[in-house]
Design an enzyme around this catalytic site. Structure first.
Site, short mmCIF file in Angstrom:
data_model
loop_
_atom_site.label_atom_id
_atom_site.label_comp_id
_atom_site.label_asym_id
_atom_site.label_seq_id
_atom_site.Cartn_x
_atom_site.Cartn_y
_atom_site.Cartn_z
N GLN A 299 0.84 -1.20 0.00
CA GLN A 299 0.00 0.00 0.00
C GLN A 299 0.87 1.25 0.00
OE1 GLN A 299 -3.39 -0.64 3.08
NE2 GLN A 299 -1.78 -2.08 3.61
N HIS B 144 -1.41 1.65 -4.21
CA HIS B 144 -1.81 3.05 -4.03
C HIS B 144 -0.93 4.01 -4.82
CE1 HIS B 144 -3.92 1.90 0.02
NE2 HIS B 144 -4.58 1.50 -1.05
P1 OAD Z 1 -1.24 2.90 9.16
O1 OAD Z 1 -0.51 4.10 9.63
O2 OAD Z 1 -2.73 2.93 9.21
O3 OAD Z 1 -0.79 1.63 10.00
C1 OAD Z 1 0.58 1.34 10.22
C2 OAD Z 1 0.66 0.03 10.97
O4 OAD Z 1 2.02 -0.32 11.08
C3 OAD Z 1 0.07 0.07 12.38
O5 OAD Z 1 -0.75 -1.08 12.57
C4 OAD Z 1 1.31 0.01 13.28
O6 OAD Z 1 1.07 -0.69 14.50
C5 OAD Z 1 2.28 -0.76 12.40
N1 OAD Z 1 3.71 -0.47 12.65
C6 OAD Z 1 4.30 0.73 12.90
N2 OAD Z 1 5.62 0.60 12.98
C7 OAD Z 1 5.91 -0.70 12.76
C8 OAD Z 1 7.09 -1.47 12.69
N3 OAD Z 1 8.31 -0.92 12.87
N4 OAD Z 1 6.99 -2.81 12.46
C9 OAD Z 1 5.78 -3.40 12.28
N5 OAD Z 1 4.63 -2.72 12.33
C10 OAD Z 1 4.68 -1.40 12.55
O7 OAD Z 1 -0.72 2.59 7.68
P2 OAD Z 1 -1.38 1.65 6.56
O8 OAD Z 1 -2.08 0.49 7.14
O9 OAD Z 1 -0.33 1.40 5.55
O10 OAD Z 1 -3.60 5.19 1.79
O11 OAD Z 1 -2.44 2.65 5.92
C11 OAD Z 1 -3.19 2.20 4.82
C12 OAD Z 1 -3.47 3.35 3.89
O12 OAD Z 1 -4.07 4.43 4.61
C13 OAD Z 1 -2.24 3.98 3.28
O13 OAD Z 1 -1.75 3.29 2.14
C14 OAD Z 1 -2.71 5.34 2.90
C15 OAD Z 1 -3.47 5.68 4.17
O14 OAD Z 1 -4.47 6.62 4.03
C16 OAD Z 1 -3.60 6.10 0.82
O15 OAD Z 1 -2.89 7.08 0.83
C17 OAD Z 1 -4.54 5.77 -0.30
#
Ligand code: OAD
Length: 262
Positions: free
Chosen positions: A109, A137
């Site tokens: 993503q 994305h």
């Molecule tokens: P999020 O910011 O929603 O989630 C990040 C996740 O990574 C969380 O569950 C954290 O607990 C986890 N995390 C953080 N640091 C970590 C690490 N070092 N190791 C393992 N896990 C870790 O980001 P996404 O799920 O990617 O979309 O968000 C999805 C979409 O929402 C993105 O692609 C973007 C956003 O709006 C668009 O821009 C279309």
């Protein structure tokens, strides 16, 4: 535990066995995998959507209303990402995808291009294409014309001083925008179909660093589960996928993935 009884494998051991036995693997990554490279995530404390309003920066309406403000934000992120380098998590996934003993597809993503850079780094002089991810994305370093759809490499530095200095399309003169998917926009149908096909065919879906809140990406692991495959989740925190996971590995991707993959 009494002498002689077999000890139940620990979560990492169980995940290693699932990975070892899987002929087909789909990997779904989110912002968490790039956190250790210094790329901000979206929803955690300090995440981008805690300080910025998505509807003012990441929608077609926002771009139509004030393209300069939208470009200012993306130019900042583009420059930030350009200074980051792939971490041990990206590199471990690239090594996995480059092995020729199984089929691996990395689906991300993220728009930061770090999987792509890890693919080149891990492959060195060999062919890195097996480790190139499907980017659901889009890509922050690419521009797309808002009028004719023409795609082009984006400038490393965008002059956002005035609406008249913003990038224009070489093909039609229309306004260029970052080639990323904004809220309210559909994903490229071929890309998302390819991701779901791979997920249905996979023996294992490995999900790393996503809050699993944004669909359709967040539905990809369920496609593997419904088809009888296993789900391994790597995250610092529980997510909506955790109760469904065959194995949950709680920890930082940059530490857990090298331990899992080698
Ligand atoms: P999020 O910011 O929603 O989630 C990040 C996740 O990574 C969380 O569950 C954290 O607990 C986890 N995390 C953080 N640091 C970590 C690490 N070092 N190791 C393992 N896990 C870790 O980001 P996404 O799920 O990617 O979309 O968000 C999805 C979409 O929402 C993105 O692609 C973007 C956003 O709006 C668009 O821009 C279309």
């Amino acid at each position: 535990m009494s002498e002689g009884r077999t000890r139940a494998p620990d979560p990492l051991g169980r995940a290693r066995t699932l990975l070892h036995d899987a002929a087909r693997v789909v990997v779904l990554t989110g912002a968490g995998i790039s956190a250790e490279s210094g790329v901000p995530t979206f929803r955690a404390a300090g995440g981008l959507w805690k300080s910025f309003q998505p509807e003012e920066l990441a929608t077609p309406e926002a771009f139509a209303r004030d393209p300069r403000v939208v470009w200012e934000w993306y130019a900042w992120r583009r420059e930030l990402v350009a200074r980051c380098v792939p971490n041990e998590g990206h590199l471990a996934l690239a090594r996995l995808a480059l092995r020729d003993d199984r089929d691996v597809l990395i689906v991300t993503q993220n728009v930061d291009g770090l999987h792509h850079r890890a693919a080149r780094e891990a492959a060195r002089t060999a062919d890195h294409r097996r480790a190139i991810p499907l980017e659901l994305h889009g890509a922050i370093h690419r521009d797309r014309c808002a009028v004719c759809g023409f795609k082009t490499a984006g400038a490393a530095e965008v002059d956002v001083s005035d609406a008249s200095t913003l990038p224009r399309c070489a093909a039609c003169g229309g306004a260029l925008r970052p080639d990323v998917v904004w809220f309210g926009e559909a994903l490229d149908p071929e890309t998302i179909d390819e991701a779901f096909d791979a997920a249905r065919a996979a023996d294992l879906c490995l999900v790393v660093g996503t809050s699993a809140l944004v669909h359709p990406a967040a539905s990809i692991p369920a496609a593997t589960l419904h088809a009888g495959g296993a789900l391994v989740e790597v995250n610092l925190e529980p997510t909506p996928l955790t109760p469904l996971a065959t194995v949950s590995l709680r920890g930082a991707a940059g530490e857990v993935l090298p331990a899992l993959i080698g």
